[in-house]
Design an enzyme around this catalytic site. Structure first.
Site, PDB file in Angstrom:
ATOM      1  CE  LYS A 100      -4.657   1.065 -25.125  1.00 32.30           C
ATOM      2  NZ  LYS A 100      -5.671   0.543 -25.934  1.00 32.30           N
ATOM      3  CB  SER A 135      -3.982   0.558 -29.768  1.00 36.64           C
ATOM      4  OG  SER A 135      -5.184   1.101 -28.989  1.00 36.64           O
ATOM      5  CB  SER A 174      -8.091  -0.374 -29.111  1.00 39.18           C
ATOM      6  OG  SER A 174      -7.953   0.697 -30.532  1.00 39.18           O
TER       7      SER A 174
END
Length: 460
Positions: free
Chosen positions: A70, A145, A169
């Protein structure tokens, strides 16, 4: 091919690290324009790193495996944007602690993945880098997320990934993309070199195809980091070996209020998964979790001011560069007083005490990962029990109770509704990652939901 199978093939010499990385890069080139999972692809760097591996003489458990992280996790010499204009010029000189550990295990980082701006939202619809699209239905969100992580795993654009989870997330995109994701206990994995959201809750964890894959990734990155004051100094079990021993038939508490509160079709899929667990010899008992309905409020009492503090200087100097939703959320945090944060901290201690009492009666908890199907991109509401409700409000009761107390949670695919994946959440006590992974692995050995792939995954 799962990460575990690919790692075994690489160690056996059935293919080389370069071949594995080249195949991954070809898939990214062919498929990613349709899902927008990546912000940055490290094609030249990854190939050079793959070529260097056979000369190193060491073959760790992830030797030659192409992974992605990420884009809040630092990779030396590669931008960390956090999907925001605020950090477009940020070029870290050092790897995050977890990336350094991946490299020691032999992995190759092929790129940085799309996310909700600053990891502060559940949609992954960045106004700066564009939305990540769900490979099962590209007009829908893939969750957030860590949305790029879920999309990359579902579309076969990385063998495995590392995401972050503050309030759901990792679990949300894992559920919506038909992947397996683990939120480790807070402090189990170092956050050094990771752009924070709210330090009291942030954790790094894996999203991949299977529980076995997640066990391999967690084993590589977990452990005490003296450079991170929040890092726990606790032994790290041999997760992979424990999986091989099989599930110990734990007593599982079903959080019935969360099952009943979900969309009826989602609840039906979860009930089917629970029946499968029962057929494996698991005892299922209904449980009530104290403070469940208050967990979201307690977490936000702490999370909002912590996030605002992280961003204070940028809010003063770069306010216009934020997306509207993240900017509004951060500004709210400026008005939450220290007294409210302290009240939240005390309430979290009470919730942690209560959840420990629950785990004296059961070894695991089970609930739907998410109560609704993913909304379409551009929509921020969902229909639940005949009522229109904000998506972010619908998800809070299903995620905050576990992140509030820092518990490990795995989300596993457990069915489909209208061609979209549904997830089962298995929650363990603090530092109980081995138990949740063992149960998830046993479930996946008896089912094939995790093996199903969207049509996009067959491209290239």
């Amino acid at each position: 091919m799962s990460l575990a199978r690919l790692a075994a093939a690489l160690r056996a010499g059935e293919l080389s690290p370069r071949e594995a990385v080249e195949d991954c890069l070809r898939r990214i080139e062919d498929v990613d324009p349709q899902v927008n999972a990546y912000i940055t692809v490290r094609a030249e760097e990854a190939l050079a790193e793959a070529d260097a591996l056979p000369r190193s003489g060491e073959r760790g458990p992830l030797w030659g495996v192409p992974l992605a992280v990420k884009d809040v996790i630092d990779v030396a010499g590669t931008p960390t944007t956090a999907a925001s204009r605020v950090l477009t010029d940020r070029l870290p000189e050092e790897d995050a602690h977890v990336v350094a550990r991946l490299r020691r295990a032999g992995a190759v980082v092929v790129g940085k993945l799309n996310l909700h701006e600053f990891a502060y939202g559940a949609l992954t619809t960045s106004p700066h880098f564009g939305p990540a699209r769900n490979p099962w239905s590209p007009d829908r969100i893939c969750g957030g997320s860590s949305g790029g992580n879920g999309a990359a795993v579902a579309a076969g654009l990385a063998a495995g990934t590392l995401g972050t989870d503050t309030a759901g997330s990792i679990r949300i995109p894992s559920c919506y993309c038909g992947a397996t994701g683990l939120r480790p206990s807070t402090g189990r994995v170092s956050n050094r070199g990771v752009v924070p959201v709210a330090p009291s809750f942030d954790t790094v964890g894996p999203i991949a195809r299977t529980a076995e894959d997640c066990a391999l990734l967690l084993g590589a990155v977990a452990g005490h980091d003296p450079g991170d004051p929040a890092s726990l100094d606790a032994p790290v079990p041999p997760y992979g070996d424990l999986l091989a021993e099989g599930m110990r038939r734990p007593r599982v508490g079903v959080v019935t209020s969360l099952v009943e509160g979900a969309d009826a079709r989602v609840a039906e899929a979860v009930e089917g998964a629970l029946a499968e667990l029962r057929s494996l010899g698991t005892e299922l008992v209904p449980v009530e979790v104290p403070l469940l309905e208050h967990a979201g409020t307690i977490q936000q009492a702490m999370q909002f001011p912590e996030a605002a503090e992280v961003h204070m200087e940028w809010l003063r100097t770069r306010l216009a560069d934020y997306g509207a939703d993240v900017r509004a959320r951060l500004l709210v945090g400026l008005f939450v007083t220290p007294e409210v944060h302290e009240a939240g901290r005390r309430a979290r201690e009470a919730a942690s005490h209560e959840i420990r009492r629950v785990f004296e009666q059961v070894e695991l908890l089970a609930a739907p990962t998410m109560p609704v199907l993913p909304p379409r991109i551009g929509s921020e509401t969902v229909e639940l029990h005949g009522r229109e409700t904000l998506f972010r409000l619908a998800l809070i009761p299903y995620n905050s109770p576990w992140s509030l107390v820092g518990a490990p949670v795995v989300s596993v695919p457990c069915g489909f509704v209208d061609g979209l994946p549904v997830g089962l959440a298995l929650v363990g006590p603090r530092l109980g990652e081995a138990t949740v992974l063992g149960a998830a692995h046993a479930f996946q050995r008896a089912t094939d939901w995790h093996e199903r792939r969207p049509a996009l995954a067959a491209v290239a």
